[in-house]
Design an enzyme around this catalytic site. Structure first.
Site, PDB file in Angstrom:
ATOM      1  CG  ASP A  46      -8.773   8.412   3.783  1.00 49.90           C
ATOM      2  OD1 ASP A  46      -8.241   9.366   4.398  1.00 49.90           O
ATOM      3  OD2 ASP A  46      -8.129   7.609   3.082  1.00 49.90           O
ATOM      4  CG  ASP A  94      -4.089   8.464   8.834  1.00 51.42           C
ATOM      5  OD1 ASP A  94      -4.959   9.212   9.318  1.00 51.42           O
ATOM      6  OD2 ASP A  94      -3.494   8.719   7.769  1.00 51.42           O
ATOM      7  CG  HIS A 130       0.232   8.820   8.611  1.00 47.64           C
ATOM      8  ND1 HIS A 130      -0.194   7.992   7.602  1.00 47.64           N
ATOM      9  CD2 HIS A 130       1.570   8.945   8.464  1.00 47.64           C
ATOM     10  CE1 HIS A 130       0.850   7.621   6.876  1.00 47.64           C
ATOM     11  NE2 HIS A 130       1.932   8.182   7.385  1.00 47.64           N
ATOM     12  CD  GLU A 140      -1.753   5.323   6.246  1.00 50.72           C
ATOM     13  OE1 GLU A 140      -0.954   5.199   5.294  1.00 50.72           O
ATOM     14  OE2 GLU A 140      -2.382   6.373   6.472  1.00 50.72           O
ATOM     15  CG  HIS A 182       2.763   6.836   1.987  1.00 44.73           C
ATOM     16  ND1 HIS A 182       2.085   6.029   1.094  1.00 44.73           N
ATOM     17  CD2 HIS A 182       1.864   7.161   2.952  1.00 44.73           C
ATOM     18  CE1 HIS A 182       0.837   5.883   1.519  1.00 44.73           C
ATOM     19  NE2 HIS A 182       0.679   6.558   2.642  1.00 44.73           N
ATOM     20  CG  HIS A 194      -6.106  13.311   5.470  1.00 43.17           C
ATOM     21  ND1 HIS A 194      -4.769  13.001   5.359  1.00 43.17           N
ATOM     22  CD2 HIS A 194      -6.757  12.121   5.417  1.00 43.17           C
ATOM     23  CE1 HIS A 194      -4.619  11.690   5.260  1.00 43.17           C
ATOM     24  NE2 HIS A 194      -5.818  11.129   5.282  1.00 43.17           N
ATOM     25  CE1 TYR A 244      -1.878   7.627  -0.541  1.00 44.83           C
ATOM     26  CE2 TYR A 244      -2.240   9.194  -2.323  1.00 44.83           C
ATOM     27  CZ  TYR A 244      -1.972   8.933  -0.991  1.00 44.83           C
ATOM     28  OH  TYR A 244      -1.797   9.974  -0.131  1.00 44.83           O
ATOM     29  CG  HIS A 251      -2.753   3.182   1.880  1.00 43.35           C
ATOM     30  ND1 HIS A 251      -3.473   4.100   1.146  1.00 43.35           N
ATOM     31  CD2 HIS A 251      -2.031   3.898   2.791  1.00 43.35           C
ATOM     32  CE1 HIS A 251      -3.197   5.319   1.601  1.00 43.35           C
ATOM     33  NE2 HIS A 251      -2.328   5.221   2.584  1.00 43.35           N
ATOM     34  CG  HIS A 305      -6.653   6.650   7.556  1.00 41.96           C
ATOM     35  ND1 HIS A 305      -5.602   6.066   6.886  1.00 41.96           N
ATOM     36  CD2 HIS A 305      -6.972   7.763   6.849  1.00 41.96           C
ATOM     37  CE1 HIS A 305      -5.300   6.797   5.822  1.00 41.96           C
ATOM     38  NE2 HIS A 305      -6.112   7.830   5.781  1.00 41.96           N
ATOM     39  CD  GLU A 363      -0.419  10.894   5.876  1.00 47.23           C
ATOM     40  OE1 GLU A 363      -1.417  10.505   6.513  1.00 47.23           O
ATOM     41  OE2 GLU A 363       0.188  10.175   5.070  1.00 47.23           O
ATOM     42  NE  ARG A 415      -3.651   9.805  -8.362  1.00 44.67           N
ATOM     43  CZ  ARG A 415      -4.369   9.263  -7.371  1.00 44.67           C
ATOM     44  NH1 ARG A 415      -4.552   7.963  -7.306  1.00 44.67           N
ATOM     45  NH2 ARG A 415      -4.936  10.002  -6.466  1.00 44.67           N
TER      46      ARG A 415
END
Ligand code: FE
Ligand code: FE
Ligand code: ZN
Length: 277
Positions: free
Chosen positions: A224, A176, A211, A142, A67, A226, A70, A107, A179, A256, A37
């Site tokens: 989205d 991904d 991914h 991604e 990664h 998973h 986000y 992203h 995705h 993931e 975050r």
């Protein structure tokens, strides 16, 4: 040999991640560079990095994937969000040089009603600011589900970003599976066709990581969410076929998938390795 691992917690450092990976028969792993975050990253401990390098060599871990948080949105309209993206990106790339030659995934961002073209130009502008000659990290865009105003749900959008990056040799793509499925690319029914389209629009040479996730939703849902491998709409067979495809089989694969503990990943890795042999 199939190169596969999962997302791991970075809270105990690099060597601990290599140990955790080895304990589940993984030979790669993904981790957040900092709290997903946002927030400040922990200082890199050179002793931990040295211990990691030794253990990685012992365990056959060659490639690792960091990664970005986000909250990083290089496409943002808000200047403060853009500043955060630029500063975080630059800090992460500086930190990545502690483990040279690795991969950094982000992203592309959400254009939040500015329009995809504005978002694409902003993302490319941030990349042009943070990429520098001599950096050894490959930065991966991604593929996204196309949820809301996300940029990167279409291969064309990723190609447009890369086309505006000056040091484009330092840029690649991470595909991904959840995705692209959610974005409407039928990797279960026509994997060859999807990869041909990827090759035509972006170029398979750009593809550096996958991914590997199942999806809770049907093709084109743009959600989205998973699912564990074999417990979603893509299915085990189709995801195993992704790992075995001629154009993909030498890439590193990262799970993931939602699991309460690491044994869920150990099980997925064992099943995917058995099917890959
Ligand atoms: Fe991601
Ligand atoms: Fe992903
Ligand atoms: Zn996702």
């Amino acid at each position: 040999m199939l190169t596969i691992g999962c997302h791991l917690s970075s809270s105990k450092g690099y060597e601990a991640m290599a140990r955790a990976a080895a304990s589940i028969d993984a030979d790669t792993f993904q981790f957040f560079t900092r709290n997903p975050r946002g927030g400040k990253a922990k200082a890199i401990d050179p002793a931990d990095v040295a211990a990691f390098e030794r253990r990685a060599a012992e365990e056959g871990i060659d490639v690792i994937l960091a990664h970005a948080p986000y909250t990083l949105n290089p496409a943002a309209a808000d200047a403060r969000v853009q500043d955060f993206a630029r500063a975080t990106f630059a800090d992460d790339l500086a930190r990545m040089e502690a483990t040279p030659g690795q991969l950094y995934n982000f992203h592309p961002g959400s254009h939040v009603k500015q329009g995809a073209d504005v978002g694409i130009a902003k993302i490319a502008a941030v990349l042009n600011e943070v990429l520098a000659p001599g950096q050894t990290t490959t930065v991966l865009l991604e593929t996204m589900a196309g949820k809301g105003t996300e940029v990167g749900g279409r291969f064309e959008e990723l190609a447009a970003i890369i086309g505006q990056v000056e040091l484009d040799g330092q840029v690649g793509v991470c595909l991904d599976t959840c995705h692209v499925w959610d974005a409407g690319y039928d990797i279960a029914g026509d994997l060859d066709g999807v990869l041909e389209e990827f090759d035509r629009v972006i170029g398979l040479g750009r593809l550096r990581a996958v991914h590997l996730n199942d999806s809770l939703n049907p093709l084109g849902a743009r959600k989205d969410r998973h699912a564990a491998i074999g417990e979603g709409h893509i299915g085990f067979e189709a995801l195993s076929a992704v790992t075995r495809h001629e154009a993909l089989r030498s890439l590193p694969f990262f799970l993931e998938t939602p699991h309460d503990d690491i044994s869920g990943y150990a099980d997925e890795i064992a099943r995917l390795r058995a099917a890959w042999e």
